[in-house]
Motif scaffolding. Structure first.
Motif, short mmCIF file in Angstrom:
data_model
loop_
_atom_site.label_atom_id
_atom_site.label_comp_id
_atom_site.label_asym_id
_atom_site.label_seq_id
_atom_site.Cartn_x
_atom_site.Cartn_y
_atom_site.Cartn_z
N THR A 6 0.75 -1.21 0.04
CA THR A 6 -0.03 0.00 0.17
C THR A 6 0.66 1.34 0.08
O THR A 6 1.75 1.26 0.65
N ILE A 7 0.60 2.42 -0.93
CA ILE A 7 1.30 3.59 -0.86
C ILE A 7 0.26 4.64 -0.77
O ILE A 7 -0.65 4.42 -0.87
N THR A 8 0.57 5.80 -0.47
CA THR A 8 -0.09 7.08 -0.41
C THR A 8 0.29 7.92 -1.43
O THR A 8 1.47 8.31 -1.57
N ILE A 9 -0.62 8.48 -2.28
CA ILE A 9 -0.59 9.67 -3.37
C ILE A 9 -1.50 10.72 -2.71
O ILE A 9 -2.37 10.41 -2.89
N ASP A 10 -0.85 11.85 -2.49
CA ASP A 10 -1.81 12.93 -2.11
C ASP A 10 -2.78 12.53 -1.39
O ASP A 10 -3.92 12.82 -1.14
N GLY A 11 -2.31 11.75 -0.19
CA GLY A 11 -3.42 11.09 1.00
C GLY A 11 -4.37 9.94 0.46
O GLY A 11 -4.95 9.78 1.60
N LYS A 12 -4.29 9.68 -0.73
CA LYS A 12 -5.02 8.67 -1.15
C LYS A 12 -4.22 7.30 -0.89
O LYS A 12 -3.18 7.27 -1.45
N GLN A 13 -4.76 6.24 -0.40
CA GLN A 13 -4.50 4.94 0.04
C GLN A 13 -4.47 4.26 -1.46
O GLN A 13 -5.66 4.00 -1.83
N ASP A 74 5.21 7.59 0.74
CA ASP A 74 4.22 8.75 0.87
C ASP A 74 4.48 9.78 -0.19
O ASP A 74 5.61 10.45 0.03
N VAL A 75 3.83 10.08 -1.32
CA VAL A 75 4.04 10.82 -2.35
C VAL A 75 3.13 12.10 -2.23
O VAL A 75 2.02 11.93 -2.10
N ILE A 76 3.71 13.23 -2.56
CA ILE A 76 3.00 14.40 -3.06
C ILE A 76 3.08 14.55 -4.43
O ILE A 76 4.01 14.68 -5.15
N ALA A 77 2.03 14.50 -5.30
CA ALA A 77 1.88 14.39 -6.69
C ALA A 77 1.54 15.95 -7.19
O ALA A 77 1.72 16.36 -8.12
N PHE A 78 0.65 16.55 -6.52
CA PHE A 78 0.23 17.81 -6.51
C PHE A 78 0.33 18.81 -5.42
O PHE A 78 -0.18 18.49 -4.39
N ASP A 79 1.02 19.84 -5.62
CA ASP A 79 0.78 21.01 -4.81
C ASP A 79 1.24 22.33 -5.60
O ASP A 79 1.85 22.17 -6.80
N ASP A 80 1.23 23.59 -5.00
CA ASP A 80 1.48 24.57 -5.89
C ASP A 80 2.93 24.53 -6.51
O ASP A 80 3.06 24.93 -7.49
#
Lengths: 909, 159
Positions: A6-13, A74-80
């Motif tokens: 399980t991984i997390t991208i933008d808070g989504k599991q 834990d990945v952030i794919a979208f931020d400003d």
């Protein structure tokens, strides 16, 4: 794949697999990280940087296409910050890029510019620098154009060529901002490029675009995109045809489905123009006073009904015959064979499979019980060893070959047995070049080595071979004389190579065989394949996954046509006609009296021509075949056809054969039909109607039904093709579980005995399809050829096919794109022979055999051995079959198209 | 007697990591110090790699040329250091002396002018190389002497 994580991208599991590609996981889960250089069919490049993400615990930004996911990341794919950066990157990219667009292609780059609102130049930070460097335009290829001003240097084309197609034709040249893509030394049509267009399909911008129809196509005005099956070779590639204003303007490979997963060859991508050729037959034609005149369907069909009935009345049921067609659908062929059996009332139905793999099928049926390929196309990539014998697979089955080449890149060992060089030699571990017609000796030599060096599979021999060790002993004693010396003497192959080939084949964990026309089209065709199967069986290289024997089928529906009963000895599903019980069952389903079905084996292709010559066959019904090019000893066939009382040819074009017709009927092409084809790995594939037929052309099966009706012997009326298929499924046990609604997306491989059965990717895993479930050894001795060279005919002529044309070229030669690659007959001669005869490259020569002669152009080439010649047989103006023999292999009735003694004379101008 | 490409190839195993060495040898053996397409085709066939990948390598490295070149290949360093110390003046002088632009060859086939990435001779700049000989601490007067020397040397060796 490996363990679930399980991984997390933008808070989504997100649940996925360890090691999966992060960008792909994100895209598959609806997280639209932008990207340009990434494509799921290619290894990640990390060049465009648009897919940058932040990963907790990792410094800086990471290109997500280069990340293999691990548990818990834990990945952030979208931020400003990321979005501003991406916008900037795009802004930079577009400053080097030409924005001219003619709407003839899908532009992923432009879509991203819109998404980031910089499609409007006023919103950009950076002004264009395009004018500062030189751009390159390579328009030399017949099928594509490369424009470096649209190229973002993403590597997708280079990788498409290398990783997907295994060709590695493309590369970069120059440095930095002025670098660009090249084929060859910078001129595309002088490179090794064979025009498959994979690079076009994967280009994200318009840097690589298709040339054909570019001026007319507008991707915003496409009326329909319809999936169907390619009409060329037996790979059965899934293509999507695009229609604009009632015309087909593009063909692309369908991604994510077998057998081709989006890959196409040059014929599949650029060979569709024949469909809308001005030469299509659009009216029934009746020969009156030696000339064809247009007629109505009523007039033509009434005449045919009258004439066929007249022949039956005058000469009896046995005096008619039919050639059905490997180019037509299963549904057409099924109705055709039913027509021959119930309306003509005999079994005189055959087609050009007789001249193709009849011997292979005969040998396989007798030895292992099925004549179809035992494996799936994807196994060509994953087996450990592939023995390719008499099969120019890169040219004749280009997409199967892509799997082979990809396998070689991962370590698969390829062994080639072929008297002529083929392009696959470049990928092969070993190439054995035997003299023409010495295959049995070569294989027996390999068998002897395997036996004497204990490379046999004892378990397999004990448990899977009929009569086990007794049968083995017979093979052992028969092959004992084929010592390395003796085998080398007959075949000319150095014994070290014979030994190495035998060792690799026998000892690889899994070995597969691809066997082609080089083995089958000989008077000893069946023996050749027996020998091959003997070797396979004692090594135990069948009955497990990724092992077995596969005869890649030459035409789109050669497999299916025989499967559904276009055979003089079998009903649909290879059910022998001679058996009363079989006939009773079939008669029941067809609703005809059991007694009306003939139990007498029908005539085969070449036998039909001979019987016509002898006056025993009086009328012939030909559907989609061109025997005047494809049959051996054409001069004899001509004489035979001229003796016929009545000939009907049903086709999409005038051909060399229609000239001999009394009535020509215009038929629908594959693109105007619904139905199914069966490909080389037994996949039942949908064919779908894309456009309307031209003029008065009609569906083949409807024409046949109408003909039966008018002959006073109506067949069961079907409303559509799916109803016909349901009856095929009822009569054909191996397709019993196949229905149209099950194969809408992807084909099913027979045997599929029930509606819940998933189909079968590998045959014989449990047992062989013989009465006792065991395979049979058929020891055979080498027999020297009757056809020998002598003073008058000092050369042996081999024949074969090339990539750019197909079969008798009735379809392929109606495509300018294909003709631009190859449109001229030639004969290959070894340099030593050319020197001896004082022949120069490119001179016009005459080839003469005992049967006939032809003229062609001489090409000097070391692809053939001394004393041997090779000619492609597609070109009817230089008909190879003027030279070939109609002597037949006694077991399969195939003709020896691969070996004709002839002489070569210079043609004086 | 120059060595034929075929002979050069046979010295190497047909592995693509030998490409650079092979290209250097072939270029050196060519009378005009370049790589003709005919020879590149042989390399591509021998190493079983595409023509484009051979060409890609050839076009990447400035040491390789696909155009015939002169007997003397003048390679002027265009690194920032040389530039700051007047390599532009040298370049202009060379053009004036030889009456050609960079990447061109004199009509007598003697000189080819090329720029080079940093030659690593920054201690005594500006620098250039002519064939395998390095020249440092250049100024316009020295240049004229060097070029005249080479012209004379070539005349004498022809006689």
């Amino acid at each position: 794949m490996s363990e679930r994580i399980t991984i997390t991208i933008d808070g989504k599991q997100i649940n996925t697999f360890k090691g999966a590609n992060l960008l792909r996981v994100a895209k598959d889960n609806g997280i639209p990280i932008p990207s340009l250089c990434y494509h799921k069919k290619l290894s990640p490049t990390g060049a465009c940087r648009l897919c940058l993400v932040k990963i907790a615990g990792t410094n800086g930004l990471t290109a997500s296409c280069t990340v293999q996911v691990k548990e818990g990341i834990d990945v952030i794919a979208f931020d400003d910050e990321l979005e501003i950066l991406r916008k900037n990157l795009l802004d930079y990219l577009v400053s080097e890029y030409s924005e001219e667009n003619d709407n003839s292609y899908h532009d992923e780059f432009w879509e991203l510019l819109k998404r980031y609102q910089i499609d409007d130049k006023l919103n950009r930070k950076y002004s264009s620098v395009k004018h500062l460097f030189k751009t390159q335009l390579d328009d030399s290829s017949p099928v594509l154009t490369y424009d470096s001003s649209k190229c973002i240097k993403c590597f997708r084309c280079i990788k498409a060529c290398e990783e997907v197609q295994g060709k590695s034709v493309l590369s970069f040249t120059d440095r930095g901002i002025s670098s660009y893509i090249i084929g060859g030394f910078g001129v595309w049509n002088e490179s090794e490029c064979d025009g498959c267009g994979e690079c076009i399909q994967l280009c994200p911008t318009g840097a690589l675009v298709e040339k054909p129809h570019r001026n007319e196509i507008d991707i915003n005005k496409i009326d329909a995109k319809i999936k169907t099956t390619c009409p060329y070779c037996g790979v059965g590639c899934q293509i999507e045809l695009w229609v604009q204003n009632g015309k087909i303007v593009r063909s692309i490979g369908v991604e994510n489905v077998m057998p081709n997963d989006g890959r196409l060859c040059v014929k599949g991508r650029f060979g569709y123009d024949f469909i809308q050729s001005k030469d299509r037959l659009i009216n029934p034609l009746i020969k009156k006073n030696g000339k064809f005149e247009e007629a109505s369907w009523d007039e033509a069909l009434d005449l045919i009904a009258f004439k066929f009935n007249e022949v039956i009345e005058k000469y009896g049921n046995e005096s008619l015959a039919g050639y059905s067609s490997a180019k037509c659908t299963n549904e057409d062929n099924y109705i055709f064979q039913k027509f021959i059996r119930t309306v003509f009332g005999n079994n005189n139905i055959d087609y050009c499979t007789r001249l193709c793999h009849a011997s292979t099928v005969t040998a396989m049926l007798r030895s292992i019980g099925d004549g179809a390929g035992s494996n799936s196309i994807e196994d060509f990539e994953t087996t450990d060893c592939l023995l390719v014998t008499g099969n120019n697979i890169i040219e004749t089955h280009p997409i199967t070959a892509t799997y082979v080449k990809r396998g070689v890149a991962k370590g698969m060992q390829v062994i080639i047995i072929d008297p002529k060089w083929t392009p696959l030699v470049k990928y092969a571990k070993l190439w054995l070049q035997p003299r023409l017609g010495t295959d049995v000796a070569l294989l027996n030599g390999m068998i002897r080595y395997i036996i004497h060096n204990e490379l046999i599979d004892k378990n397999f021999i004990s448990n899977k071979i009929d009569r086990g060790w007794d049968a083995f002993e017979e093979l052992k004693s028969l092959t004992d004389k084929y010592t390395a010396d003796y085998t080398e003497e007959i075949t000319g192959v150095p014994q070290e190579k014979i030994i190495e080939a035998a060792r690799i084949y026998a000892t690889s964990p899994t070995s597969m065989i691809a066997t082609g026309m080089g083995m089958s089209q000989q008077v000893t065709g069946t023996n050749n394949v027996f020998s091959l199967i003997n070797m396979m069986l004692i090594c135990g290289q069948i009955g497990k996954e990724r092992a077995g024997i596969d005869p890649p089928r030459g035409q789109n529906n050669v497999q299916g046509a025989t499967d559904v009963g276009a055979s003089p000895i079998n009903y649909p599903g290879y059910i022998p006609i001679g058996n009363d019980e079989n006939r009773r069952k079939v008669a029941g389903i067809w609703g005809v009296p059991f007694e009306s079905l003939s139990a007498k084996p029908g005539l085969t292709t070449v036998e039909i021509a001979k019987a016509a010559y002898d006056g025993k066959i009086k009328a012939l019904y030909i559907m989609g075949e061109n025997p005047m090019v494809t049959d051996p000893n054409l001069n004899h066939v001509k004489n035979a056809f001229e003796k016929l009382d009545f000939v009907v040819v049903q086709d999409i074009f005038q051909t060399e054969t229609t000239a001999y017709a009394d009535v020509i009927l215009p038929a629908a092409s594959f693109a105007e039909k619904n139905g199914t084809f069966v490909n080389s790995d037994r996949r039942v594939l949908r064919v779908r109607k894309v456009v309307d037929s031209p003029g008065l052309a009609r569906q083949d099966w409807q024409i046949i039904q109408e003909m039966a009706q008018r002959m006073g012997k109506p067949m069961k009326a079907f409303r559509d093709e799916s109803e016909i298929f349901d009856e095929i499924a009822a009569v054909t046990p191996m397709m019993a579980g196949v229905r149209y609604n099950r194969i809408e997306n992807e084909g099913i491989q027979w045997p599929c005995p029930g509606e819940n059965h998933p189909g079968t990717s590998t045959l014989f895993l449990e047992k062989f399809n013989t009465p006792n479930g065991k395979a049979k050894l058929n020891p055979v001795d080498y027999i020297a050829q009757n056809e020998k060279v002598n003073i008058d005919y000092p050369f042996l002529l081999n024949s074969g096919r090339i990539l750019y044309q197909y079969h008798s070229a009735t379809m392929s030669r109606k495509n300018n794109s294909l003709n631009a690659f190859a449109n001229e007959s030639y004969v290959l001669m070894n340099p030593a022979d050319a020197y001896k005869n004082n022949f120069q490259n490119g001179i016009k020569v005459k080839l003469v055999s005992e049967r006939g002669e032809l003229q062609t152009i001489l090409q000097i080439s070391d692809e053939v051995l001394e004393g041997e010649l090779f000619m492609p047989w597609h070109f009817s103006e230089s008909p190879v079959n003027n030279l070939t023999r109609d002597e037949l292999d006694p077991l399969s009735k195939i003709a020896p198209l691969k070996l004709s003694a002839c002489r070569v004379e210079r043609v004086m101008f | 007697m120059k060595i034929m490409t075929e002979e050069i190839l046979l010295k190497y195993k047909p592995q693509k990591n030998n490409l650079l060495q092979i290209l250097h040898e072939i270029q050196t053996e060519q009378p005009h110090q370049y790589l003709p397409e005919t020879e590149l085709r042989k390399v591509s066939k021998y190493l079983n790699i595409s023509m484009s990948s051979v060409y890609g390598v050839v076009s990447y490295y400035t040491m390789f040329s696909i155009k015939p070149r002169g007997k003397f290949i003048v390679r002027l360093c265009q690194s920032p250091v040389c530039d700051m110390l007047g390599s532009q003046l040298i370049a202009n002088k060379l053009k004036e002396l030889l009456q050609i632009d960079f990447n061109e060859t004199t009509s007598d086939g003697l000189f080819t002018l090329e720029f080079s990435e940093c030659l690593g001779l920054c201690a005594n700049k500006p620098s250039m190389m002519i064939n395998k000989q390095a020249y440092t601490g250049l100024n316009v007067d020295v240049i004229e002497l060097i070029i005249n020397d080479l012209r004379n040397e070539s005349k004498n060796s022809d006689n």
